[in-house]
Write a protein that holds these residues in place. Sequence first.
Motif, PDB file in Angstrom:
ATOM      1  N   ALA A   1      12.706  14.379   7.025  1.00 57.90           N
ATOM      2  CA  ALA A   1      11.703  13.981   8.011  1.00 57.90           C
ATOM      3  C   ALA A   1      11.816  14.871   9.241  1.00 57.90           C
ATOM      4  CB  ALA A   1      11.903  12.512   8.395  1.00 57.90           C
ATOM      5  N   THR A   2      10.676  15.199   9.841  1.00 57.59           N
ATOM      6  CA  THR A   2      10.667  16.004  11.056  1.00 57.59           C
ATOM      7  C   THR A   2      11.074  15.145  12.242  1.00 57.59           C
ATOM      8  OG1 THR A   2       8.338  15.519  11.512  1.00 57.59           O
ATOM      9  CG2 THR A   2       8.820  17.410  10.080  1.00 57.59           C
ATOM     10  N   PRO A   3      11.468  15.761  13.370  1.00 60.01           N
ATOM     11  CA  PRO A   3      11.850  14.955  14.540  1.00 60.01           C
ATOM     12  C   PRO A   3      10.745  14.026  15.013  1.00 60.01           C
ATOM     13  CG  PRO A   3      12.629  17.208  14.786  1.00 60.01           C
ATOM     14  CD  PRO A   3      11.777  17.193  13.552  1.00 60.01           C
ATOM     15  N   ASP A   4       9.492  14.472  14.992  1.00 62.94           N
ATOM     16  CA  ASP A   4       8.396  13.604  15.432  1.00 62.94           C
ATOM     17  C   ASP A   4       8.219  12.422  14.478  1.00 62.94           C
ATOM     18  OD1 ASP A   4       7.914  15.217  17.591  1.00 62.94           O
ATOM     19  OD2 ASP A   4       6.359  16.389  16.595  1.00 62.94           O
ATOM     20  N   GLN A   5       8.300  12.684  13.172  1.00 64.53           N
ATOM     21  CA  GLN A   5       8.188  11.597  12.205  1.00 64.53           C
ATOM     22  C   GLN A   5       9.341  10.613  12.346  1.00 64.53           C
ATOM     23  OE1 GLN A   5       8.082  13.884   8.613  1.00 64.53           O
ATOM     24  NE2 GLN A   5       5.867  14.154   8.633  1.00 64.53           N
ATOM     25  N   ALA A   6      10.560  11.128  12.560  1.00 63.32           N
ATOM     26  CA  ALA A   6      11.713  10.248  12.727  1.00 63.32           C
ATOM     27  C   ALA A   6      11.569   9.391  13.986  1.00 63.32           C
ATOM     28  CB  ALA A   6      12.995  11.073  12.796  1.00 63.32           C
ATOM     29  N   ARG A   7      11.077   9.973  15.073  1.00 60.23           N
ATOM     30  CA  ARG A   7      10.905   9.200  16.303  1.00 60.23           C
ATOM     31  C   ARG A   7       9.899   8.076  16.094  1.00 60.23           C
ATOM     32  NH1 ARG A   7       6.966   9.724  19.561  1.00 60.23           N
ATOM     33  NH2 ARG A   7       6.422  11.763  18.710  1.00 60.23           N
ATOM     34  N   GLU A   8       8.799   8.355  15.434  1.00 61.60           N
ATOM     35  CA  GLU A   8       7.801   7.316  15.189  1.00 61.60           C
ATOM     36  C   GLU A   8       8.352   6.221  14.263  1.00 61.60           C
ATOM     37  OE1 GLU A   8       4.452   9.345  13.613  1.00 61.60           O
ATOM     38  OE2 GLU A   8       3.717  10.036  15.561  1.00 61.60           O
ATOM     39  N   LEU A   9       9.125   6.635  13.236  1.00 62.42           N
ATOM     40  CA  LEU A   9       9.694   5.647  12.317  1.00 62.42           C
ATOM     41  C   LEU A   9      10.705   4.741  13.024  1.00 62.42           C
ATOM     42  CD1 LEU A   9      10.233   7.802   9.105  1.00 62.42           C
ATOM     43  CD2 LEU A   9       8.625   5.926   9.384  1.00 62.42           C
ATOM     44  N   LEU A  10      11.554   5.319  13.863  1.00 59.70           N
ATOM     45  CA  LEU A  10      12.550   4.512  14.559  1.00 59.70           C
ATOM     46  C   LEU A  10      11.890   3.559  15.552  1.00 59.70           C
ATOM     47  CD1 LEU A  10      15.370   7.139  15.163  1.00 59.70           C
ATOM     48  CD2 LEU A  10      15.310   5.322  13.474  1.00 59.70           C
ATOM     49  N   GLU A  11      10.845   4.007  16.241  1.00 53.69           N
ATOM     50  CA  GLU A  11      10.124   3.108  17.144  1.00 53.69           C
ATOM     51  C   GLU A  11       9.482   1.966  16.360  1.00 53.69           C
ATOM     52  OE1 GLU A  11       7.380   5.528  19.229  1.00 53.69           O
ATOM     53  OE2 GLU A  11       8.897   6.455  20.536  1.00 53.69           O
ATOM     54  N   TRP A  12       8.973   2.277  15.166  1.00 57.40           N
ATOM     55  CA  TRP A  12       8.370   1.240  14.319  1.00 57.40           C
ATOM     56  C   TRP A  12       9.423   0.227  13.864  1.00 57.40           C
ATOM     57  CZ3 TRP A  12       8.954   0.153   9.002  1.00 57.40           C
ATOM     58  CH2 TRP A  12       7.988  -0.688   8.450  1.00 57.40           C
ATOM     59  N   VAL A  13      10.635   0.697  13.540  1.00 55.68           N
ATOM     60  CA  VAL A  13      11.707  -0.205  13.113  1.00 55.68           C
ATOM     61  C   VAL A  13      12.151  -1.095  14.266  1.00 55.68           C
ATOM     62  CG1 VAL A  13      14.094  -0.284  12.304  1.00 55.68           C
ATOM     63  CG2 VAL A  13      12.501   1.314  11.269  1.00 55.68           C
ATOM     64  N   ARG A  14      12.262  -0.542  15.465  1.00 56.53           N
ATOM     65  CA  ARG A  14      12.755  -1.329  16.603  1.00 56.53           C
ATOM     66  C   ARG A  14      11.833  -2.481  16.953  1.00 56.53           C
ATOM     67  NH1 ARG A  14      13.525   4.157  18.769  1.00 56.53           N
ATOM     68  NH2 ARG A  14      15.692   4.764  18.364  1.00 56.53           N
TER      69      ARG A  14
ATOM     70  N   ASN B   1       0.858  -1.186   0.000  1.00 59.94           N
ATOM     71  CA  ASN B   1       0.000   0.000   0.000  1.00 59.94           C
ATOM     72  C   ASN B   1       0.894   1.236   0.000  1.00 59.94           C
ATOM     73  OD1 ASN B   1       0.944  -0.139   2.629  1.00 59.94           O
ATOM     74  ND2 ASN B   1      -0.883   0.807   3.483  1.00 59.94           N
ATOM     75  N   GLY B   2       0.378   2.337  -0.517  1.00 62.47           N
ATOM     76  CA  GLY B   2       1.174   3.548  -0.670  1.00 62.47           C
ATOM     77  C   GLY B   2       0.603   4.706   0.108  1.00 62.47           C
ATOM     78  N   ALA B   3       1.462   5.652   0.406  1.00 63.88           N
ATOM     79  CA  ALA B   3       1.077   6.896   1.065  1.00 63.88           C
ATOM     80  C   ALA B   3       1.693   8.041   0.286  1.00 63.88           C
ATOM     81  CB  ALA B   3       1.539   6.925   2.524  1.00 63.88           C
ATOM     82  N   GLY B   4       0.905   9.091   0.089  1.00 65.43           N
ATOM     83  CA  GLY B   4       1.415  10.217  -0.680  1.00 65.43           C
ATOM     84  C   GLY B   4       2.566  10.931  -0.014  1.00 65.43           C
ATOM     85  N   SER B   5       2.579  10.948   1.333  1.00 61.61           N
ATOM     86  CA  SER B   5       3.629  11.639   2.070  1.00 61.61           C
ATOM     87  C   SER B   5       3.687  11.069   3.473  1.00 61.61           C
ATOM     88  CB  SER B   5       3.365  13.151   2.118  1.00 61.61           C
ATOM     89  OG  SER B   5       2.209  13.420   2.893  1.00 61.61           O
ATOM     90  N   LEU B   6       4.761  11.425   4.187  1.00 58.07           N
ATOM     91  CA  LEU B   6       4.873  11.005   5.581  1.00 58.07           C
ATOM     92  C   LEU B   6       3.786  11.635   6.436  1.00 58.07           C
ATOM     93  CD1 LEU B   6       8.696  10.975   6.400  1.00 58.07           C
ATOM     94  CD2 LEU B   6       7.129   9.054   6.329  1.00 58.07           C
ATOM     95  N   GLY B   7       3.328  12.826   6.046  1.00 56.57           N
ATOM     96  CA  GLY B   7       2.261  13.468   6.810  1.00 56.57           C
ATOM     97  C   GLY B   7       0.961  12.694   6.760  1.00 56.57           C
ATOM     98  N   GLU B   8       0.694  12.008   5.643  1.00 52.88           N
ATOM     99  CA  GLU B   8      -0.536  11.232   5.526  1.00 52.88           C
ATOM    100  C   GLU B   8      -0.448   9.894   6.259  1.00 52.88           C
ATOM    101  OE1 GLU B   8      -1.613  10.702   1.478  1.00 52.88           O
ATOM    102  OE2 GLU B   8      -1.187  12.760   0.900  1.00 52.88           O
ATOM    103  N   LEU B   9       0.763   9.441   6.560  1.00 56.92           N
ATOM    104  CA  LEU B   9       0.958   8.104   7.112  1.00 56.92           C
ATOM    105  C   LEU B   9       0.866   8.140   8.632  1.00 56.92           C
ATOM    106  CD1 LEU B   9       1.731   5.186   6.263  1.00 56.92           C
ATOM    107  CD2 LEU B   9       4.097   5.812   6.708  1.00 56.92           C
ATOM    108  N   VAL B  10       0.036   7.281   9.185  1.00 55.44           N
ATOM    109  CA  VAL B  10      -0.033   7.094  10.632  1.00 55.44           C
ATOM    110  C   VAL B  10       0.914   5.941  10.961  1.00 55.44           C
ATOM    111  CG1 VAL B  10      -1.529   6.667  12.608  1.00 55.44           C
ATOM    112  CG2 VAL B  10      -2.418   7.894  10.613  1.00 55.44           C
ATOM    113  N   VAL B  11       2.153   6.272  11.344  1.00 60.45           N
ATOM    114  CA  VAL B  11       3.200   5.261  11.491  1.00 60.45           C
ATOM    115  C   VAL B  11       2.857   4.208  12.537  1.00 60.45           C
ATOM    116  CG1 VAL B  11       5.642   4.914  12.011  1.00 60.45           C
ATOM    117  CG2 VAL B  11       4.929   6.886  10.660  1.00 60.45           C
ATOM    118  N   PRO B  12       2.356   4.566  13.741  1.00 59.01           N
ATOM    119  CA  PRO B  12       2.064   3.514  14.723  1.00 59.01           C
ATOM    120  C   PRO B  12       1.046   2.491  14.238  1.00 59.01           C
ATOM    121  CG  PRO B  12       2.133   5.662  15.787  1.00 59.01           C
ATOM    122  CD  PRO B  12       2.162   5.910  14.313  1.00 59.01           C
TER     123      PRO B  12
END
Length: 472
Positions: free
Chosen positions: A90-103, A63-74
């Motif tokens: 990526a903004t700090p908040d987006q990076a934090r959510e992405l790294l938590e998702w990777v971990r 599935n695709g997302a137009g941007s990181l802003g549209e994506l609910v990472v959790p």
Amino acid sequence: MNDSTKGILIAFALLILGALGYWWWHDQMELRWTSVQRESSLASADPMLAATRLLRQNGRSVNGAGSLGELVVPQTGAGTMIVSGASGTATPDQARELLEWVRRGNTLIAEPRWISPAEKALVVETGASDDAQVEEDPEEEPEEEAEAEEDASPAAAGEDASTTDEAPAAAGESAEEKSADDEASADPADNDKDPLTDHLGVRARTDALACKCRTEPDEKDKKKPEAIAAAKRAREQALSRLTLPGRSYALELDAGTTEMVSLQGAVAPLWSDDDGGAVRVYAEGKGRIVLVADGYFTNSKLPQRDHAQLLLALTELTPGKHVTIVKRLNVLPWYKALWRHYKLVLISLAACLALLLWSALRRFGPLLPAPKAERRSLLEHIDASGAWLWKADGGRQVLLEAARDDTLALIRRRVPALFRMPEGELWATLARTCALPEADVSEALQQDAASHVTRFTRQIRTLQTLRNHYER
């Protein structure tokens, strides 16, 4: 000229005309199929369309997302996420959510930010770009990988330190010059941050050697030995080879003109391509962060080399078969942001309605009678005239002299005998009669208008007191 020669010339001319006619007919009148490369509207709108179809053909759920802003990472499904063209935006908040998702055991594929001039100078001075050490056993458990990474980081840092110490010594620099250069070039406050990959210490830069080798020589120089050697180097630089863990053969990738470099104290990757400039894989908790130097998975580059096989291999790093593709990093449209943050919108609307109600409540009750327009207009005119004279040059003197002349005219009309006295005795008599200080009377009737507000007010008040006394 005999007849046989004329016949030969005529036959030769007819042969030439026939050949020209045949060429013209073949070139202008014959229909031939030619291939024209065109991009469909779907491919133009979606730069990752080819990657999406390839993954779906190989059993992945995409599935695709137009941007990181549209994506609910959790709420994103477990598996792989491809952030196309990240480049550290990526903004700090987006990076934090992405790294938590990777971990949690997922894979993130992204691109590092371009290197800044200060970071580039530091890399050139210390030689930190050569410090990437690849782990020997990529198949070990996540806990063992984390321990190996912790053990490798001090070694890499030690190697950086030794290289840093040796470079100025080789160049003949003093310790004071080295420390000054480090402070000038390594100040992180002056550089943009890449919150997604800053803790890895990786940046992207232009591969100067590849750009130089790919420069086309002149036609006359193509056969020279140096031109042949440059062409050979260009062919070698055009490829990056990556051997995947557990595979016996290497994938060939387009090296392009972009490479990744490590800053001082960078984290060592688990594995990478031969020189670490094209692909690097890092451990992040139970998951993986894959950094690529170029957009290998876009519509134009996916069919080249072994990019498609690389994409399929990277999506197998984690058990999940779900792939999320973020096409671009533009901001969220206003209507989608409004829908996502509806609670804040409702609270703001409620606060605005409360303020409007409060302002309306102040207007309840009987209406006050409107003052007479003529009197209000006269008072406003007098007030405005006085304010203007107070600020204008010489305006205060005009006000004081007008009040002074009016007061003296009234006293002269009521008690004309007083003006036969000398001036000093007149001021003393007026002060004694009206119970005022003689200095105040002298200041009001003799001196210029005071520049200070208090003294000017005292002058006007003294004149008004004299006027009130003799009007009775």
